[in-house]
Design a protein around this motif. Sequence first.
Motif, PDB file in Angstrom:
ATOM      1  N   ALA A   7       0.854  -1.191   0.000  1.00 48.49           N
ATOM      2  CA  ALA A   7       0.000   0.000   0.000  1.00 48.49           C
ATOM      3  C   ALA A   7       0.883   1.232   0.000  1.00 48.49           C
ATOM      4  O   ALA A   7       1.898   1.282   0.701  1.00 48.49           O
ATOM      5  CB  ALA A   7      -0.930   0.013   1.211  1.00 48.49           C
ATOM      6  N   ALA A  19      -4.312   5.657   8.457  1.00 43.18           N
ATOM      7  CA  ALA A  19      -4.516   4.606   7.462  1.00 43.18           C
ATOM      8  C   ALA A  19      -3.283   3.723   7.349  1.00 43.18           C
ATOM      9  O   ALA A  19      -3.388   2.488   7.260  1.00 43.18           O
ATOM     10  CB  ALA A  19      -4.856   5.220   6.110  1.00 43.18           C
ATOM     11  N   LEU A  23      -3.409  -0.234   8.060  1.00 43.56           N
ATOM     12  CA  LEU A  23      -3.067  -1.159   6.976  1.00 43.56           C
ATOM     13  C   LEU A  23      -1.845  -2.005   7.346  1.00 43.56           C
ATOM     14  O   LEU A  23      -1.778  -3.196   7.023  1.00 43.56           O
ATOM     15  CB  LEU A  23      -2.813  -0.386   5.681  1.00 43.56           C
ATOM     16  N   HIS A  24      -0.896  -1.393   8.013  1.00 44.30           N
ATOM     17  CA  HIS A  24       0.276  -2.136   8.490  1.00 44.30           C
ATOM     18  C   HIS A  24      -0.161  -3.254   9.426  1.00 44.30           C
ATOM     19  O   HIS A  24       0.342  -4.388   9.345  1.00 44.30           O
ATOM     20  CB  HIS A  24       1.233  -1.170   9.190  1.00 44.30           C
ATOM     21  N   ARG A  26      -2.910  -4.759   9.331  1.00 45.92           N
ATOM     22  CA  ARG A  26      -3.583  -5.775   8.512  1.00 45.92           C
ATOM     23  C   ARG A  26      -2.584  -6.637   7.738  1.00 45.92           C
ATOM     24  O   ARG A  26      -2.969  -7.560   7.040  1.00 45.92           O
ATOM     25  CB  ARG A  26      -4.536  -5.105   7.517  1.00 45.92           C
ATOM     26  N   LEU A  28      -0.199  -5.377   5.482  1.00 51.09           N
ATOM     27  CA  LEU A  28       0.284  -4.798   4.234  1.00 51.09           C
ATOM     28  C   LEU A  28       1.635  -4.127   4.446  1.00 51.09           C
ATOM     29  O   LEU A  28       1.927  -3.608   5.533  1.00 51.09           O
ATOM     30  CB  LEU A  28      -0.712  -3.781   3.676  1.00 51.09           C
ATOM     31  N   VAL A  30       3.572  -0.995   3.887  1.00 49.95           N
ATOM     32  CA  VAL A  30       3.066   0.369   3.695  1.00 49.95           C
ATOM     33  C   VAL A  30       4.210   1.354   3.488  1.00 49.95           C
ATOM     34  O   VAL A  30       5.213   1.331   4.213  1.00 49.95           O
ATOM     35  CB  VAL A  30       2.211   0.814   4.904  1.00 49.95           C
ATOM     36  N   ALA A 310      -9.088   0.364   6.125  1.00 46.02           N
ATOM     37  CA  ALA A 310      -8.293  -0.832   6.419  1.00 46.02           C
ATOM     38  C   ALA A 310      -9.180  -2.061   6.541  1.00 46.02           C
ATOM     39  O   ALA A 310      -8.805  -3.157   6.107  1.00 46.02           O
ATOM     40  CB  ALA A 310      -7.489  -0.616   7.702  1.00 46.02           C
ATOM     41  N   CYS A 313     -10.197  -2.986   2.881  1.00 43.81           N
ATOM     42  CA  CYS A 313      -9.144  -2.765   1.879  1.00 43.81           C
ATOM     43  C   CYS A 313      -9.218  -3.741   0.714  1.00 43.81           C
ATOM     44  O   CYS A 313      -8.618  -3.485  -0.339  1.00 43.81           O
ATOM     45  CB  CYS A 313      -7.770  -2.798   2.531  1.00 43.81           C
ATOM     46  N   ASP A 314      -9.945  -4.841   0.864  1.00 39.88           N
ATOM     47  CA  ASP A 314     -10.122  -5.783  -0.244  1.00 39.88           C
ATOM     48  C   ASP A 314     -11.374  -5.502  -1.057  1.00 39.88           C
ATOM     49  O   ASP A 314     -11.637  -6.194  -2.053  1.00 39.88           O
ATOM     50  CB  ASP A 314     -10.179  -7.215   0.294  1.00 39.88           C
ATOM     51  N   TYR A 319     -16.041   0.248   1.080  1.00 42.76           N
ATOM     52  CA  TYR A 319     -15.536   1.432   1.785  1.00 42.76           C
ATOM     53  C   TYR A 319     -16.351   2.660   1.408  1.00 42.76           C
ATOM     54  O   TYR A 319     -16.808   3.420   2.283  1.00 42.76           O
ATOM     55  CB  TYR A 319     -14.055   1.627   1.453  1.00 42.76           C
TER      56      TYR A 319
END
Length: 394
Positions: A7, A19, A23-24, A26, A28, A30, A310, A313-314, A319
Amino acid sequence: MTQPRRAVVIGGGIGGLTAAVALHRRGLHVTVLERARSLEPVGAAISLAPNSLRALDVIGLGDEIRGLAAWSGDGGLRTPSGRWLSRSSAEAAAERFGGPLVLLHRATLIERLAALLPADAVRTDAAAALADSGGPGRAARVTTTDGDLEADLVVGADGVRSAVRGALFPRHPGAVYSGFTTWRVVIPLPGARFASHESWGRGRIWGTHPLKDGRVYAYAAALTPAGGRAPDDEKSELLRRFGDWHDPIPAVLAATRPEDVLRHDVHHIAEPLPAYHRGRIALLGDAAHAMPPSLGQGGNQAIEDAIVLAHHCDDLAAYTAARLPRTTAIARQAVKTARLSLIRSRAGTALRDTAMAALSKAGPALFLRSFDGIATWAPPQRPYASEHTPAGNR
């Protein structure tokens, strides 16, 4: 071994960093691209309501930020002479919304968020441009001075003048001038004792609030043509406009140096975007739904956006579905509140003040009622870094 998804977050403000952290967590990989030379934010303080504090619970930061709450005792809304139109308290707010309101310096929040990221995640002095929004089977691509980056997700968190928004929706009119400018200061004021307040005059407002570290955060707004500047300096402009208002405003102005004052015109997105995503790109915060600061929800909604993004995110369509209706409604309410607080006519101001005083006597303070349906929000997922916040988006 499967490589982690990547990301790229364009913009290292509060929404972008939140964010990135979410996301981290999750899983990802980043990268945050911030065009400024450091993460030191332009601005003064930010008010975090229970809705954004619940969002911060998801990344393990909510309780630490709650510990910075400084508001105690009575507060509310006043006239320039000091007469109270509406009163409330920290206890009443916490009881009504399930948590406190926290006022802290933006730099403090930025510092706490950045500390939750890997050391190499944030690149400063890194201008970026969207080259390809990506799509099914095709990564998005971001151009930087150090070369292109490909990503499974790109987050446009680049503010009210978002270049990412312009690239995704080139026919959208973008942000428009809200009709007023703001001034903000954060200064030490030893020995000051006052009730947290916002005061409404004719086409002008002033707010004074204590911070946990002993400093004072003050802000002002006034109807004025766009692009205006004081003929001398902005402290002098504040003295002309607010110097004869009630205590502690004169003391705050006396302790303020001209270089302490930040002035910015306010812009908002009047026409909602058709979506907050396109391809593999998602927008959040001011890039998606810039709003006047009259509800103090701009940063709060950016934090909500980040946590929900997050979670989805898929599925960026999910979102948009979760965020666009809510933020559009809050932005419209912020515009209405700004217009109410900045009424210019003498008759309109008198009618407004009388109505607000009567409404406050009849029930909970107007300040609290304006947050109903906003401050009670909770994140859609059960927080995986805190046991103190319930699941569910209500």
